[in-house]
Design an enzyme around this catalytic site. Structure first.
Site, PDB file in Angstrom:
ATOM      1  CE1 TYR A  76       8.956 -17.266   2.453  1.00 21.21           C
ATOM      2  CE2 TYR A  76       9.150 -15.142   1.259  1.00 21.21           C
ATOM      3  CZ  TYR A  76       9.434 -16.261   1.931  1.00 21.21           C
ATOM      4  OH  TYR A  76      11.018 -15.787   2.147  1.00 21.21           O
ATOM      5  N   GLY A 123       7.880 -11.410   4.013  1.00 22.31           N
ATOM      6  CA  GLY A 123       6.805 -12.146   4.143  1.00 22.31           C
ATOM      7  C   GLY A 123       6.634 -14.032   4.494  1.00 22.31           C
ATOM      8  CB  CYS A 124       9.400 -16.717   5.727  1.00 22.70           C
ATOM      9  SG  CYS A 124      10.269 -15.870   6.949  1.00 22.70           S
ATOM     10  CG  ASP A 125       9.002 -15.267  10.748  1.00 26.68           C
ATOM     11  OD1 ASP A 125       8.738 -15.680  10.304  1.00 26.68           O
ATOM     12  OD2 ASP A 125       9.443 -13.753  10.707  1.00 26.68           O
ATOM     13  CB  THR A 126       2.879 -13.555   6.523  1.00 22.80           C
ATOM     14  OG1 THR A 126       3.648 -12.251   6.140  1.00 22.80           O
ATOM     15  CG2 THR A 126       1.239 -12.470   6.592  1.00 22.80           C
TER      16      THR A 126
END
Lengths: 164, 297
Positions: free
Chosen positions: A61, A119-122
């Site tokens: 990511y 963690g993809c929308d961090t």
């Protein structure tokens, strides 16, 4: 999204000093050889529970990756023992909020099981500005362990300077 | 290319699963009418699948002679190879290639027509799982969710976002998984092509490198599809991650081989081409590194 070299720099110069001031932090180790930080932190309410928190860089990511384990201390035959706790419902022990927390991360080198925070929308959660990225990141994600984590920023030098 | 993808999809492995003797009833206590004591189960499985999907069948075969009643056909069970617990969350084929460290060229000369290449594993059970094994509390549903999570990561790497796969309807997601369980390559490809972008717009490539020596570990390198307008070669990635084994600036031969889907792959190949032909059912290209001479001795 944060580049790995910026992550390493902010980890050492910005995040570590903040975490050292966190009242629940009992121990902090900066592992320079792999650019990660390991923290042992008290549970805010349960004295017999300790968090082992690992912050490392996710090459997938290109974001900070937050992993943790929960240790439970018990007294057996007058001997204090610590054992890992993987409760079926982790929301009984951490402040899960809207985060996706999964107990399915096997560490790439340690080969041990950790809870991981998806963690993809961090970037959307933290904001894309590169400056103070890790500081904003920890102010949000560390409320998983301590709902009062943001109090750390109230009296910080950085806060005072930014208000001037 | 389609032919190679067909061959990898239909690739299979022969397993012989022995059970931990501690889990079995003493011989005299085997129920009457049972056939001779079963000490191992042989099964052929697709390389492109998860080992734990076969737990209900394998545990069920051993069940009549187990010391304790089976309360869950997934939770508490794990596989080992030579005492090493196996993490189930990678494709069976990738696990076999990395853990056995077999050099395909040697393997083909070692096994002739009338013998079988069999992977011997041990089935164990306990309340405390080895630290490298993910507990399976929710059975096959958890396996599906874990697999979907891999695809979200792969989608992010290729497209720079997981939105494509996150926008799948529940029925799409279930149909995608169903294609794996029912081994329906046509249906699988139809859904897969909605996630995998055109080669020209592929940002980076989901690549996992498996090593078993000197320790078992996984490396997930950042692998851009193109570097300065040129396709990234596998040797570029391996040379950067493992300069001690893959010295690309030297004329000396590499000390390790790269194996994907049981095939010895050329390190001078572009990673994109390898991905399009040999990527696994979880969206990643799994490459196992096999040290030269590892099994020849």
């Amino acid at each position: 999204m944060i580049a790995e070299d910026i992550f390493q720099k902010q980890l050492e110069t910005e995040l570590v000093p903040i975490l050292r001031r966190w009242p629940l932090c009992r121990e902090l180790s900066l592992l320079k050889h792999n650019g990660s930080v390991v923290i042992l932190a008290r549970h805010p309410e349960l004295v017999d529970h300790t968090f082992q928190i690992l912050i490392q860089y996710s090459t997938i990511y290109q974001e900070p990756q937050l992993l943790f384990k929960i240790w439970e201390t018990r007294i057996v035959d007058q001997v204090e023992i610590q054992r890992l706790s993987f409760p079926g419902d982790v929301s009984t022990l951490v402040n899960t909020q809207d985060f996706t927390i999964r107990s399915d991360y096997i560490h790439n080198t340690g080969r041990d099981l950790w809870y991981s925070i998806h963690g993809c929308d961090t970037g959307e959660i933290v904001g894309y500005q590169e400056e103070s990225y890790l500081e904003r990141w920890c102010s949000i994600y560390f409320t998983i362990f301590d709902p009062g984590f943001s109090n750390l920023f109230i009296y910080s030098d950085h806060y005072v300077v930014s208000q001037d | 290319m389609s032919e190679i993808r067909d061959l990898t999809w239909f690739g299979s492995l022969n397993l012989t699963i022995s059970i931990d003797p501690e889990l079995l009833l003493a011989s005299s206590n085997v129920p009457q009418g049972s056939s001779a004591k079963l000490t191992s189960v042989s099964i052929r499985v697709p390389r492109e699948s998860y080992l734990v999907l076969y737990l209900p069948y394998i545990v069920g075969r051993f069940e009549p002679q187990l010391r304790n009643n089976v309360v869950d056909y997934y939770n508490g069970w794990w596989f080992e190879m030579e005492g090493v617990p196996i993490s189930w969350n990678y494709p069976i084929g990738a696990l076999f290639d990395s853990l056995t460290g077999l050099n395909p060229a040697i393997r083909s000369t070692q096994f002739c027509d009338n013998s079988l290449n069999v992977w011997n594993l041990t089935l164990r059970h306990g309340t405390h799982l080895p630290s490298s094994v993910i507990p399976l509390r929710a059975g096959s549903e958890q396996i599906r969710e874990m697999w979907m999570h891999q695809w979200k990561q792969a989608c992010f790497v290729m497209n720079g976002s997981s939105k494509l796969i996150m926008s799948f309807s529940k029925s799409d997601t279930l149909a995608f998984w169903d294609a794996i369980v029912r081994r329906d390559l046509g249906k699988f490809n139809l859904i897969r092509q909605r996630i995998v972008p055109e080669a020209s717009s592929m940002k980076s490539l989901p690549l996992r490198l498996h090593l078993s020596l000197p320790d078992i570990r996984l490396v997930e390198p950042v692998c851009n599809t193109y570097d300065n307008g040129k396709e990234t070669l596998l040797s570029d990635v391996l040379g950067q991650e493992f300069p001690e084994w893959f010295n690309i600036s030297s004329v000396s031969a590499s000390l390790a081989k790269a194996v994907a889907q049981g095939i010895d792959i050329p390190v001078e190949a572009p990673v994109l081409a390898l991905y399009l032909q040999l990527a696994s059912f979880d969206g990643f290209l799994h490459v196992s590194l096999c040290l030269e001479g590892q099994r020849e001795s």
